[in-house]
Design a protein around this motif. Structure first.
Motif: not given
Length: 714
Positions: A270-276, A221-224, A249-260, A165-170
């Protein structure tokens, strides 16, 4: 006088008191029946519904995140493969051009690489890090050109888990150096470097979101390090609060602000983390809760009517109860119809037959039920893996079986599923049904009017099993796109559905027989769908010219075999074959004769291997053989047989007779690699060595070979 006037009064009082007690009890029942649903509704609305909504949102986000991570890893694999292919093409050109790669050729090859992977950008550098060519979208070209300014052992590589990546690009990046052996030397010379960049922007994530059929949003998101959104399919501002709670870094799941939400960790490819993220719903459950409360209130009216009409004759009450029972029975019949329609959507034959036998058992109040399929075709159990194997659920009331029995002039494949009540009558009836079904099926096959067996069940009395009903199961013989009218005359008998009520039980009534007719017809439709699905799947994995497996089939088989071998001390060998000077054959005799050579060679190749081995057309005039449980020495013996088969006689068509030879590369797992790509690359390197040494021979891959080395043309 006193005695005559005092008698009726106590009796009347007793009657009134009894009626009052009855009414009091009914009032208590009314209160309980009303209060319990009200409390249940309040509990559902206040606690269960919100908790279930939060859990569902987290589950949906987890499913979306995992699926997106797998899809992005697959995209990384295609970027890696495209980069290697481009490097191979450049190496082949430079080899033919005396080790020199000019700008026009670099631009042509870069454009070809972009065409193979739409949406990507490709940059080609010379030995001195000079940009020789770029291709792809304008923004992507700039990124690809900036990535390759310096090359080192830690260059960006999505397959190695390093972001490009360059800058904030993925994006997904792969870099492949191009090394060749100049003529007359053994030293490797670097002539170029290929960089492929596939952006992961809002548009790309939007396409991925559509492909996954999700209503949630996907972000990268970045890997770390700093928790920021590099790219998202949704609104960045909506994620601001959630990002502050996520780990660096790492993974996590839960709810926040009306979102799961679900944040995956980085993995292979895959050098990135994926947030759904998925919104927390729950409206449907709240509506169901209000409906439950309304239903509880509605019960007050009929209960009050019952309370006020205690003097209604008992016969009228029984009649009303009988009407309700009949209505419930018809509702059950309707549910069985819908359940039967769902059978048409399964592609697993064993599960289908188990469902049919279980439904037949419950839908006809039977003691035992059995489905028997008999055919001479080998694709009957394609949905269960292509072979007939015994299987069972382990329960006393259900048994599924598949066996081969002698039938006519060849092997007959017999598949059945049987089930029964867990009592003595069910066990006795289930034990008698298999032999009865086999005998009756044989009688139906001998009858020339087999189409009649699809119309009405036949009724029998079998000692030990009681009343028995049998109806035929047929598959549609018309193509899926045929406009001809479908019916019993358009079906072919392949099995029977048999149910038994048990010794001493009443005969089947009209409703039972209606259920059997519907279930047998739906079963035939479901099996027809299975056969068509398997045929489409087979065609998608087959090379249409030679009838061999195609590249996709080979890669899947090789990956599965390596995974199985890695769990023990297994070995396997891969042969990569290339017909020598095949371009000259096409140029001299035409592509029609070239196709004849490919088909004839495919037949000779199949004759040299075992039935358990995999033979595939890799592309063009290249073939690959996967030898199971075979080491490199055994692979060499097979390679020698293939060479002799190719030399044994010329390839002919009409007045054309042309001798053709083949070159073969041999590589083995785990000797020459521990992944499918590594073993294939080792075999390709050995094939290149065979061609370099004069063709018409085989060579074994050198241990710890250096990749990539392209195959010579022809």
């Amino acid at each position: 006088m006193t005695g005559s006037t005092s008698g009726p009064a106590p009796a009347a009082r007793a009657g009134r008191e009894a009626l009052a007690r009855l009414r009091s009890r009914l009032a208590v029942v009314l209160a309980v029946v009303t209060l319990v649903p009200l409390l249940a509704g309040a509990l559902l609305l206040g606690l269960i519904a919100p908790a279930h909504a939060r859990s569902s949102a987290v589950t949906a986000a987890t499913r979306d995140a995992d699926a997106a991570a797998v899809a992005l890893a697959a995209s990384c694999d295609t970027v890696r493969s495209s980069t290697r292919v481009a490097a191979g093409e450049i190496a082949a050109y430079a080899t033919r051009n005396g080790g020199v790669l000019d700008r026009p050729a670099a631009e042509t090859l870069a454009a070809r690489a972009v065409a193979r992977r739409p949406g990507s950008a490709v940059a080609v550098y010379g030995p001195d890090s000079e940009v020789l060519a770029t291709s792809g979208p304008a923004a992507g070209r700039a990124v690809a050109a900036s990535i390759g300014s310096e090359f080192s052992s830690v260059s960006p590589s999505c397959s190695a888990g390093r972001a490009g990546a360059t800058g904030d690009a993925a994006g997904l990046t792969e870099i492949s150096p191009v090394l060749i052996n100049p003529a007359g030397t053994t030293a490797k010379v670097g002539v170029a470097t290929v960089v492929t960049w596939l952006p992961l922007d809002q548009a790309a994530l939007g396409v991925l979101r559509t492909k996954l059929s999700t209503t949630g949003q996907l972000s990268v998101l970045p890997a770390r390090g700093q928790t920021v959104v590099l790219a998202t399919s949704g609104d960045r501002e909506a994620l601001a609060g959630l990002l502050r709670t996520l780990p660096s870094a790492g993974q996590q799941s839960g709810t926040h602000g009306g979102l799961g939400y679900r944040l995956t960790d980085t993995g292979t490819g895959l050098p990135y983390r994926v947030l759904a993220t998925d919104p927390i719903g729950g409206t449907g459950l709240r509506v169901a809760g209000w409906a439950l409360l309304a239903g509880a209130l509605a019960l007050l009216i009929p209960l009050w009517i019952v309370l006020m009409r205690l003097t209604r004759p008992v016969t009228q009450e029984l009649s009303a109860a009988g009407d309700q029972l009949r209505a419930g029975r018809m509702a059950l019949a309707d549910s069985l119809d819908r359940f039967g329609e769902a059978l048409a959507h399964t592609h697993d034959l064993n599960e289908l037959l188990a469902t049919v036998s279980g439904t037949a058992l419950s839908g006809t109040d039977a003691a035992a039920a059995l489905v028997l399929l008999v055919t001479d075709e080998r694709d009957l159990t394609a949905g269960t893996g292509g072979t007939a194997q015994a299987a069972g659920t382990g329960g006393a009331g259900d048994r599924r079986a598949a066996d081969r029995s002698a039938g006519g002039t060849g092997d007959r494949l017999s598949v059945r599923s049987e089930t029964g009540r867990a009592d003595a009558a069910g066990d006795e009836a289930r034990g008698l049904l298999p032999a009865f079904a086999e005998q009756h099926f044989a009688e139906l096959i001998e009858n020339s009017q087999t189409s009649q067996v699809f119309a009405e069940p036949e009724l029998f009395h079998l000692p030990g099993a009681g009343p028995v009903a049998v109806i035929g199961i047929g598959v549609d013989v018309l193509p899926a796109d045929s406009t001809a009218e479908r019916g019993p005359a358009r079906r072919r008998l392949i099995g029977v559905l048999v149910v038994a009520r048990g010794e001493g039980a009443a005969a089947f009534d009209a409703l039972h027989l209606t259920r059997l007719r519907a279930l047998a017809g739906q079963t035939g439709t479901a099996i027809t769908n299975i056969r068509r699905y398997q045929e489409v799947r087979r065609l998608s994995m087959t090379d249409t010219l030679t009838g061999l497996g195609n590249r996709a089939q080979l890669v899947g088989a090789l990956s599965r075999e390596i995974a199985a071998a890695s769990r023990g001390d297994g070995v396997l060998t891969v042969l990569m074959l290339d017909i020598d000077h095949f371009k000259s054959v096409n140029d001299t005799w035409g592509h029609g004769f070239g196709d004849i050579v490919l088909r004839d060679f495919a037949g000779r190749l199949l004759a040299c291997v075992r039935e358990a081995d995999t033979v595939a057309r890799y592309g063009g005039e290249e073939f690959v053989v996967l030898l199971r449980d075979t080491d490199a020495e055994g692979g060499c013996r097979v390679a020698e047989r293939v060479l002799n088969a190719a030399r044994s006689r010329p390839f002919e068509d009409a007045d054309v007779s042309q001798p053709v030879t083949v070159s073969i590369g041999v590589a083995a797992y785990p000797r020459d690699g521990r992944s499918a790509d590594d073993v294939l690359q080792a075999a390709d390197s050995a094939l290149y060595a065979a061609k370099r040494d004069g063709r018409n021979r085989w060579r074994v891959a050198e241990p710890l070979h250096n990749a990539p080395i392209p195959s010579l043309p022809g």
